[in-house]
Design an enzyme around this catalytic site. Structure first.
Site, mmCIF file in Angstrom:
data_model
loop_
_atom_site.group_PDB
_atom_site.id
_atom_site.type_symbol
_atom_site.label_atom_id
_atom_site.label_comp_id
_atom_site.label_asym_id
_atom_site.label_seq_id
_atom_site.Cartn_x
_atom_site.Cartn_y
_atom_site.Cartn_z
ATOM 1 N N ASP A 62 109.586 -5.013 44.583
ATOM 2 C CA ASP A 62 110.605 -4.274 45.329
ATOM 3 C C ASP A 62 110.220 -4.061 46.789
ATOM 4 O O ASP A 62 111.081 -3.721 47.607
ATOM 5 C CB ASP A 62 110.862 -2.921 44.672
ATOM 6 N N HIS A 69 102.485 -0.049 40.823
ATOM 7 C CA HIS A 69 103.352 -0.414 39.710
ATOM 8 C C HIS A 69 102.825 0.237 38.439
ATOM 9 O O HIS A 69 101.624 0.488 38.313
ATOM 10 C CB HIS A 69 103.404 -1.943 39.548
#
Length: 445
Positions: free
Chosen positions: A384, A325
């Site tokens: 996700d 991320h």
């Protein structure tokens, strides 16, 4: 020469004249993507809405820590845990982000009534707008609808805080309809399938209405609704620095109206580097299933992941999608929360083997990436990684994945629009340094 051939020829000209050496970015101290080499964003503003924590200072030294996400001063874990089994969590967190405080029972009842009243579209809007020129790109269809809704608003250009707040609440209420109806129109016009349009029900939550409107039989389980409600909460806000939220603040700062601002945010979110990440995860997992005999065999999964990282398999870009991320390093708090709900839903759907595949990838990928890549911070699964798997188990088609993200993130965009209207009075205008070579016009030309 055809237009296509002309454009291909001129692409080479553009590439030659627009190319800027990476050396110049270092020489002038320009951070590409407004991020330094460690991935830290350039500070562009202040906010009361949310906070992301990925590192802390210990003995004067910055060290990575488990990720934290805060909404209006509350840790996201505490907010999720405070919700009752049948409580409309998305609506409660929407009130919190918009108003800056948790609602009492009276506030919540009034807000739910308002959301229910706004969960409708202008007369024949579905027929005259959504069903015209149906597209596989649901985000484009929604963006067109958002801009068209401005034509039905007599105060579309009124940017006062009160009016903008009302417009945002209406859009939050309407987004599930814009998304689901756009998908049904596409499914009917492009695939020739039957089209059934269910009207939303005032007594159902946003998550429940999404499932009800999407399914021909209108049926869903309590677990399904709870998991989707949690997914919406975890996706609704993530600081002012993400691409679509920053877009919201930039466009708001120009004095533009709510509809144009949210349409701009939609254009940002639809980019595969932002809102489409879970689709890439799903495509990668399908590729793994096609090449791994036993999904529960850790060693076999690890061996194929190594090929993906070495650019020998899948899309040959060397990326394990859903891992890492821009901000978090040791862990993404949204993924940690979501994982528990994923396990419940997988058990209900009989998808334990698929869940085992995800867990194997989750365990193996960080080790392989750390071994094969030069990285500045830790790598862990992000939200996700599991969200696409959840949407698949809920029967949500991939064409709607980013649209569901938008139906959640509209809350964060709205909160940041209101904060920008209240706090700022200057247009956001960053600077670009020109490095062009000055030239004289040739006489012969």
């Amino acid at each position: 020469m055809s237009n296509e051939e002309y454009m291909r020829e001129k692409e080479a000209v553009c590439r030659k004249n627009d190319d800027i050496s990476p050396r110049l970015y270092d020489e002038y101290g320009v951070n590409k993507g407004l991020r330094d080499e460690n991935g830290n964003g350039v500070l562009a503003g202040l906010t009361n809405i949310s906070k992301i924590v990925s590192s802390k200072f210990e003995n004067g030294k910055k060290v990575s820590c488990d990720g934290e996400l805060w909404y209006r001063g509350y840790r996201i874990e505490d907010l999720i845990n405070s919700l009752g089994d049948n409580e409309p969590g998305f609506e409660k967190m929407a009130y919190l982000l918009l108003m800056g405080e948790l609602p009492d029972k009276e506030d919540m009842a009034e807000f739910l009534e308002l959301i229910g009243e706004c969960r409708t579209l202008p007369e024949n809007f579905d027929r005259d707008v959504i069903m015209k020129a149906a597209s596989e790109d649901i985000m484009n269809s929604m963006t067109r609808s958002i801009l068209t809704l401005a034509s039905y608003d007599r105060k579309a250009n009124d940017t006062s805080v009160a009016n903008s707040l009302g417009q945002c609440i209406r859009l939050i209420s309407e987004f599930p309809l814009l998304a689901v109806y756009a998908y049904h129109a596409y499914n009917y016009n492009v695939h020739g399938n039957s089209m059934i349009i269910h009207r939303p029900q005032k007594d159902l939550s946003t998550a429940e209405n999404l499932l009800m409107m999407l399914r021909p039989d209108k049926k869903f389980t309590a677990t399904e609704a709870k998991v989707l409600d949690t997914a919406l909460i975890l996706h609704m806000e993530h600081g002012g620095g993400n691409n679509s939220t920053f877009t919201t603040r930039v466009v708001t700062s120009s004095g533009s109206d709510t509809y144009s601002t949210i349409a701009a945010a939609m254009a940002s979110l639809k980019g595969p580097k932002h809102g489409g990440a879970n689709i890439k995860v799903m495509q990668m997992m399908e590729d793994i299933r096609a090449h791994v005999g036993d999904l529960t065999d850790y060693d076999e999964v690890e061996a194929y992941l190594a090929k993906i990282i070495d650019k020998e398999a899948f899309d040959r870009k060397g990326l394990v999608y859903g891992m890492g991320h821009a901000v978090y390093s040791l862990s993404d708090p949204r993924e940690r929360i979501f994982k528990g709900y994923v396990e419940k839903l997988a058990a209900e759907k009989g998808r334990e083997d698929d869940l085992k595949l995800y867990k194997n990838v989750e365990e193996a990928a960080p080790k392989l990436i750390a071994k094969k890549r030069r990285i500045f911070k830790g790598v862990s699964p992000n939200v996700d990684f599991y969200s696409g798997f959840v949407y698949e188990m809920l029967g949500i088609p991939q064409e709607l994945y980013t649209a569901i993200f938008a139906a959640a993130r509209i809350v964060g965009w709205s909160a940041h629009r209101i904060e920008e209207l209240i706090c700022m009075d200057k247009i956001i205008r960053p600077a670009y340094m020109s490095v062009m070579e000055e030239r004289s016009v040739p006489i012969e030309k």
